[in-house]
Scaffold this motif. Structure first.
Motif, short mmCIF file in Angstrom:
data_model
loop_
_atom_site.label_atom_id
_atom_site.label_comp_id
_atom_site.label_asym_id
_atom_site.label_seq_id
_atom_site.Cartn_x
_atom_site.Cartn_y
_atom_site.Cartn_z
N ASN A 1 40.09 -26.43 -44.91
CA ASN A 1 41.42 -25.86 -45.11
C ASN A 1 42.45 -26.42 -44.14
OD1 ASN A 1 39.76 -24.13 -46.65
ND2 ASN A 1 41.19 -22.44 -46.40
N THR A 2 43.64 -26.68 -44.69
CA THR A 2 44.82 -26.96 -43.89
C THR A 2 45.88 -25.95 -44.27
OG1 THR A 2 44.36 -29.34 -43.74
CG2 THR A 2 46.63 -28.64 -43.37
N GLU A 3 46.38 -25.22 -43.28
CA GLU A 3 47.37 -24.17 -43.52
C GLU A 3 48.69 -24.55 -42.86
OE1 GLU A 3 46.47 -21.89 -45.52
OE2 GLU A 3 44.28 -22.04 -45.43
N PHE A 4 49.75 -24.59 -43.67
CA PHE A 4 51.10 -24.79 -43.15
C PHE A 4 51.60 -23.45 -42.62
CE2 PHE A 4 50.37 -28.16 -46.12
CZ PHE A 4 51.07 -29.26 -45.64
N VAL A 5 52.03 -23.43 -41.37
CA VAL A 5 52.39 -22.17 -40.74
C VAL A 5 53.90 -22.07 -40.54
CG1 VAL A 5 50.16 -21.85 -39.64
CG2 VAL A 5 51.93 -23.10 -38.41
N TYR A 6 54.42 -20.87 -40.77
CA TYR A 6 55.84 -20.58 -40.64
C TYR A 6 56.01 -19.33 -39.78
CZ TYR A 6 56.52 -23.79 -44.58
OH TYR A 6 56.53 -24.88 -45.41
N ASP A 7 57.03 -19.35 -38.94
CA ASP A 7 57.41 -18.18 -38.14
C ASP A 7 58.68 -17.58 -38.74
OD1 ASP A 7 55.34 -18.98 -36.52
OD2 ASP A 7 56.61 -19.68 -34.88
N LEU A 8 58.69 -16.27 -38.90
CA LEU A 8 59.86 -15.61 -39.49
C LEU A 8 60.22 -14.37 -38.67
CD1 LEU A 8 61.98 -15.26 -41.71
CD2 LEU A 8 60.24 -14.05 -43.06
N ALA B 1 63.84 -15.10 -46.23
CA ALA B 1 62.65 -15.96 -46.13
C ALA B 1 63.02 -17.40 -45.81
CB ALA B 1 61.85 -15.89 -47.42
N SER B 2 64.19 -17.84 -46.27
CA SER B 2 64.60 -19.23 -46.05
C SER B 2 64.90 -19.52 -44.58
CB SER B 2 65.82 -19.57 -46.91
OG SER B 2 66.93 -18.77 -46.53
N THR B 3 64.98 -18.48 -43.75
CA THR B 3 65.18 -18.70 -42.32
C THR B 3 63.86 -18.94 -41.58
OG1 THR B 3 65.08 -16.35 -41.73
CG2 THR B 3 67.23 -17.23 -42.37
N ALA B 4 62.74 -18.85 -42.30
CA ALA B 4 61.44 -19.11 -41.68
C ALA B 4 61.40 -20.52 -41.11
CB ALA B 4 60.32 -18.91 -42.69
N VAL B 5 60.81 -20.64 -39.94
CA VAL B 5 60.75 -21.93 -39.24
C VAL B 5 59.37 -22.55 -39.43
CG1 VAL B 5 60.90 -23.06 -36.99
CG2 VAL B 5 62.43 -21.14 -37.53
N ALA B 6 59.34 -23.77 -39.98
CA ALA B 6 58.07 -24.50 -40.10
C ALA B 6 57.55 -24.82 -38.71
CB ALA B 6 58.27 -25.77 -40.91
N ALA B 7 56.32 -24.42 -38.42
CA ALA B 7 55.78 -24.55 -37.06
C ALA B 7 54.52 -25.39 -37.00
CB ALA B 7 55.52 -23.15 -36.49
N GLY B 8 54.28 -26.22 -38.03
CA GLY B 8 53.13 -27.11 -37.99
C GLY B 8 52.02 -26.69 -38.93
N CYS B 9 50.80 -27.09 -38.60
CA CYS B 9 49.62 -26.79 -39.42
C CYS B 9 48.46 -26.41 -38.51
CB CYS B 9 49.18 -28.01 -40.24
SG CYS B 9 50.34 -28.57 -41.49
N VAL B 10 47.51 -25.69 -39.08
CA VAL B 10 46.19 -25.54 -38.48
C VAL B 10 45.18 -26.02 -39.51
CG1 VAL B 10 46.84 -23.62 -36.98
CG2 VAL B 10 45.91 -23.15 -39.26
N SER B 11 44.02 -26.47 -39.04
CA SER B 11 42.99 -26.92 -39.96
C SER B 11 41.62 -26.57 -39.40
CB SER B 11 43.09 -28.43 -40.20
OG SER B 11 43.07 -29.14 -38.98
N PHE B 12 40.68 -26.32 -40.31
CA PHE B 12 39.34 -25.94 -39.90
C PHE B 12 38.36 -26.30 -41.01
CE2 PHE B 12 41.61 -22.35 -41.72
CZ PHE B 12 40.75 -21.87 -42.70
N PHE B 13 37.06 -26.31 -40.66
CA PHE B 13 36.03 -26.73 -41.61
C PHE B 13 34.83 -25.80 -41.45
CE2 PHE B 13 34.56 -31.07 -43.53
CZ PHE B 13 34.26 -30.43 -44.72
#
Length: 360
Positions: free
Chosen positions: A243-250, A221-233
């Motif tokens: 909501n703001t969601e921090f997204v990771y690619d693994l 799991a520690s190899t997951a790459v932080a890829a930014g955020c998405v947000s919506f209302f």
């Protein structure tokens, strides 16, 4: 409409009004993303009517719909009403006092069974920030109360993927949520997702949820790459989802199979990109996870200006400027938050009457 504070004046900006013909012009992806951002596109006006900001220590921390406001009026010692806002009472001058007072109100409302969202009480605590990552949070709140009070929520999602050993094609892991989940039971979702609970950072939550939801060991799991955020209302029957969601690619090994540990997932399946998009666009996929999925497909080049004619609008609706919509208020000496320790208290509070649902 969006109401902006502009010095002593108010500027009114109307939300979109569209007829059936205009709606038909949107692509299928845009229709889904517009549903994810229904409250934003309504001009920050609820289907229930005009909303009032919830202010604490000089920051807007929530949005109160009329159907919730009528209940908060019974608790002026915590939520002090003005004609245009609700203020956290100035005597609640520390993190602990604000957290305790709000919790007592929520438990009373839960006992009265007047807010549907509180029927899904989670016994999980979310931090309420004036500005995420700046200073300390202002107080903490029961997770199920976030939507009725229009509090900003933060979460983490992992999009897990692999390459098939047979044909080398990308496969994306999808989970099916457990049928006894309090929200979105039995629906398809990101491989891993979870809210950021009080006292934890995004990456800590990502690692924790990776283990609990999918049995992913920490070294992987520690190899997951932080890829930014998405947000919506969005607005739903439960309230407002800011909501703001921090997204990771693994990327996962081809022979790795997720297995649930905490009982919150029914099953997992690895699907092709084409099948993944089909599921994301279906009514069986958790709507508030759709932006995470579409963001992944855009970043990986599967959704492009060549495949999506309304590409610029799509990108904008994946990144609604919540940080600017929840605006600061100018401090006044009347309602100040003295320093509190621990944790230290943010800047002073203001009873400004401007409805600061923007500052865009």
């Amino acid at each position: 409409m969006i109401v902006k504070g502009n010095g002593g004046a108010l500027e009114v900006i109307h939300g979109e009004e569209e007829d059936e013909g205009a709606y038909k012009m949107y692509s299928p992806i845009m229709k889904v993303l517009r549903e994810c951002n229904s409250f934003f596109l309504q001009g920050l006006v609820s289907v229930q009517g005009e909303c009032r900001p919830l202010l604490a220590c000089g920051r807007q921390v929530g949005v109160i719909r009329p159907d919730v406001a009528c209940y908060l009026l019974d608790y002026p010692q915590v939520f002090t009403p003005t004609p245009t806002a609700f203020l956290m009472h100035p005597q609640l001058d520390s993190y602990a006092k604000r957290s305790s007072a709000v919790d007592l109100v929520l438990r009373d409302l839960r006992a009265k069974n007047v807010l549907s969202a509180l029927r899904g009480w989670r016994d999980e605590r979310f931090c309420v920030w004036g500005q995420f990552g700046v200073g300390e949070p202002l107080f903490e709140i029961e997770r199920s109360a976030v939507t009725p009070l229009g509090i900003r929520a933060y979460g983490t999602h992992i999009t897990g993927y692999t390459h098939s050993p047979e044909d080398g094609r990308l496969r994306i892991w999808v989970q099916k949520r457990a049928f006894d989940k309090p929200t979105y039971p039995g629906m398809m979702d990101s491989m891993v997702g979870g809210g950021i609970t009080a006292g934890m950072a995004p990456r800590q939550v990502m690692l924790k949820e990776a283990h609990e939801e999918a049995g992913i060991p920490e070294h992987l799991a520690s190899t997951a790459v932080a890829a930014g955020c998405v947000s919506f209302f969005r607005e739903s029957e439960r309230g407002l989802h800011a909501n703001t969601e921090f997204v990771y690619d693994l990327e996962l090994p081809p022979d790795f199979v997720p297995r649930n540990v905490d009982g919150e997932v029914d099953s997992f399946e690895a699907v092709t990109v084409e099948e993944f998009l089909s599921r994301v666009m279906s009514a069986k996929y958790k709507l508030t996870s759709v932006p995470v999925a579409l963001d992944f497909l855009i970043r990986r080049g599967f959704i492009t200006p060549d495949t999506e004619s309304q590409y610029p609008g799509l990108l904008e609706l994946l990144h609604v400027p919540l940080h600017h919509l929840y605006a600061p208020h100018a401090p006044t000496p009347t309602h100040s938050c003295p320093p509190a320790s621990p944790p230290p208290s943010p800047p002073s509070e203001s009873p400004s009457n401007a409805l600061m649902l923007s500052e865009v």
